[in-house]
Design a protein around this motif. Structure first.
Motif, PDB file in Angstrom:
ATOM      1  N   TYR A  12       0.838  -1.196   0.000  1.00 61.30           N
ATOM      2  CA  TYR A  12       0.000   0.000   0.000  1.00 61.30           C
ATOM      3  C   TYR A  12       0.880   1.256   0.000  1.00 61.30           C
ATOM      4  O   TYR A  12       0.670   2.175  -0.797  1.00 61.30           O
ATOM      5  N   ILE A  13       1.860   1.307   0.869  1.00 61.03           N
ATOM      6  CA  ILE A  13       2.724   2.480   0.966  1.00 61.03           C
ATOM      7  C   ILE A  13       3.566   2.650  -0.292  1.00 61.03           C
ATOM      8  O   ILE A  13       3.806   3.778  -0.735  1.00 61.03           O
ATOM      9  N   ALA A  14       3.996   1.560  -0.899  1.00 62.41           N
ATOM     10  CA  ALA A  14       4.785   1.642  -2.135  1.00 62.41           C
ATOM     11  C   ALA A  14       4.023   2.403  -3.221  1.00 62.41           C
ATOM     12  O   ALA A  14       4.622   3.122  -4.027  1.00 62.41           O
ATOM     13  N   LEU A  15       2.712   2.277  -3.221  1.00 62.51           N
ATOM     14  CA  LEU A  15       1.873   3.001  -4.176  1.00 62.51           C
ATOM     15  C   LEU A  15       2.135   4.501  -4.109  1.00 62.51           C
ATOM     16  O   LEU A  15       2.244   5.178  -5.129  1.00 62.51           O
ATOM     17  N   TRP A  16       2.264   5.054  -2.911  1.00 63.46           N
ATOM     18  CA  TRP A  16       2.420   6.488  -2.715  1.00 63.46           C
ATOM     19  C   TRP A  16       3.805   6.988  -3.119  1.00 63.46           C
ATOM     20  O   TRP A  16       3.999   8.187  -3.327  1.00 63.46           O
ATOM     21  N   ASN A  17       4.762   6.072  -3.246  1.00 62.24           N
ATOM     22  CA  ASN A  17       6.122   6.420  -3.664  1.00 62.24           C
ATOM     23  C   ASN A  17       6.380   6.165  -5.143  1.00 62.24           C
ATOM     24  O   ASN A  17       7.452   6.489  -5.649  1.00 62.24           O
ATOM     25  N   GLU A  18       5.425   5.561  -5.839  1.00 62.74           N
ATOM     26  CA  GLU A  18       5.625   5.126  -7.218  1.00 62.74           C
ATOM     27  C   GLU A  18       5.651   6.325  -8.182  1.00 62.74           C
ATOM     28  O   GLU A  18       4.675   7.068  -8.283  1.00 62.74           O
ATOM     29  N   PRO A  19       6.766   6.510  -8.918  1.00 61.40           N
ATOM     30  CA  PRO A  19       6.862   7.647  -9.836  1.00 61.40           C
ATOM     31  C   PRO A  19       6.107   7.464 -11.152  1.00 61.40           C
ATOM     32  O   PRO A  19       5.724   8.453 -11.791  1.00 61.40           O
ATOM     33  N   ASP A  20       5.874   6.252 -11.586  1.00 66.05           N
ATOM     34  CA  ASP A  20       5.264   5.984 -12.891  1.00 66.05           C
ATOM     35  C   ASP A  20       3.739   5.950 -12.761  1.00 66.05           C
ATOM     36  O   ASP A  20       3.192   5.067 -12.088  1.00 66.05           O
ATOM     37  N   PRO A  21       3.036   6.880 -13.407  1.00 65.49           N
ATOM     38  CA  PRO A  21       1.570   6.907 -13.313  1.00 65.49           C
ATOM     39  C   PRO A  21       0.906   5.598 -13.754  1.00 65.49           C
ATOM     40  O   PRO A  21      -0.097   5.188 -13.172  1.00 65.49           O
ATOM     41  N   ALA A  22       1.456   4.931 -14.753  1.00 63.35           N
ATOM     42  CA  ALA A  22       0.873   3.665 -15.219  1.00 63.35           C
ATOM     43  C   ALA A  22       1.020   2.585 -14.144  1.00 63.35           C
ATOM     44  O   ALA A  22       0.091   1.797 -13.922  1.00 63.35           O
ATOM     45  N   LEU A  23       2.155   2.562 -13.466  1.00 62.54           N
ATOM     46  CA  LEU A  23       2.351   1.582 -12.395  1.00 62.54           C
ATOM     47  C   LEU A  23       1.508   1.929 -11.170  1.00 62.54           C
ATOM     48  O   LEU A  23       1.017   1.031 -10.482  1.00 62.54           O
ATOM     49  N   ARG A  24       1.307   3.237 -10.917  1.00 62.22           N
ATOM     50  CA  ARG A  24       0.401   3.632  -9.827  1.00 62.22           C
ATOM     51  C   ARG A  24      -1.012   3.148 -10.130  1.00 62.22           C
ATOM     52  O   ARG A  24      -1.699   2.612  -9.260  1.00 62.22           O
TER      53      ARG A  24
END
Length: 121
Positions: A12-24
């Protein structure tokens, strides 16, 4: 069970750090039910599209510059399709927490997030 809940909190927290909009977007689809609701003291978000906007805005405001990132505290607990865990927004250079809070999450029968209540301490 706690290991699985801590792994969930870390994802869940990794989502908030993800730079790539497609990966988010992919992470939101994997974590949240289609009509999920996310609440903070200041806003309400309904559905995956609004979640994408919310997470993207938070990323741009806090993480994109490289000064801050988020991390889960490995203290996740839960019962009856709910999970509670703490998190920290920390200074990347020092590792020091600048902001702390917790999320209280309810899950649907398939394990996707139905509601997410975010608190900042």
């Amino acid at each position: 069970m706690t290991e699985n809940l801590n792994a969930f909190a870390t994802r869940y927290i990794a989502l908030w750090n993800e730079p790539d909009p497609a990966l988010r977007s992919k992470a939101i689809e994997e974590l949240f039910a289609p009509e999920a609701q996310h609440y903070t003291p200041a806003q309400e978000v309904h559905g995956r599209a609004q979640l994408e906007e919310r997470v993207g805005t938070a990323y741009e405001k806090w993480v994109e510059s490289g000064r801050y990132a988020f991390r889960a505290v490995p203290n996740a607990t839960g019962h009856h399709r709910s999970v509670r865990f703490n998190w920290e927004m920390y200074d990347v250079a020092t590792g020091r927490a600048d902001s702390v809070g917790f999320d209280f999450i309810t899950l649907d029968e398939s394990g996707l997030i139905e509601t997410d209540y975010q608190f900042v301490d």
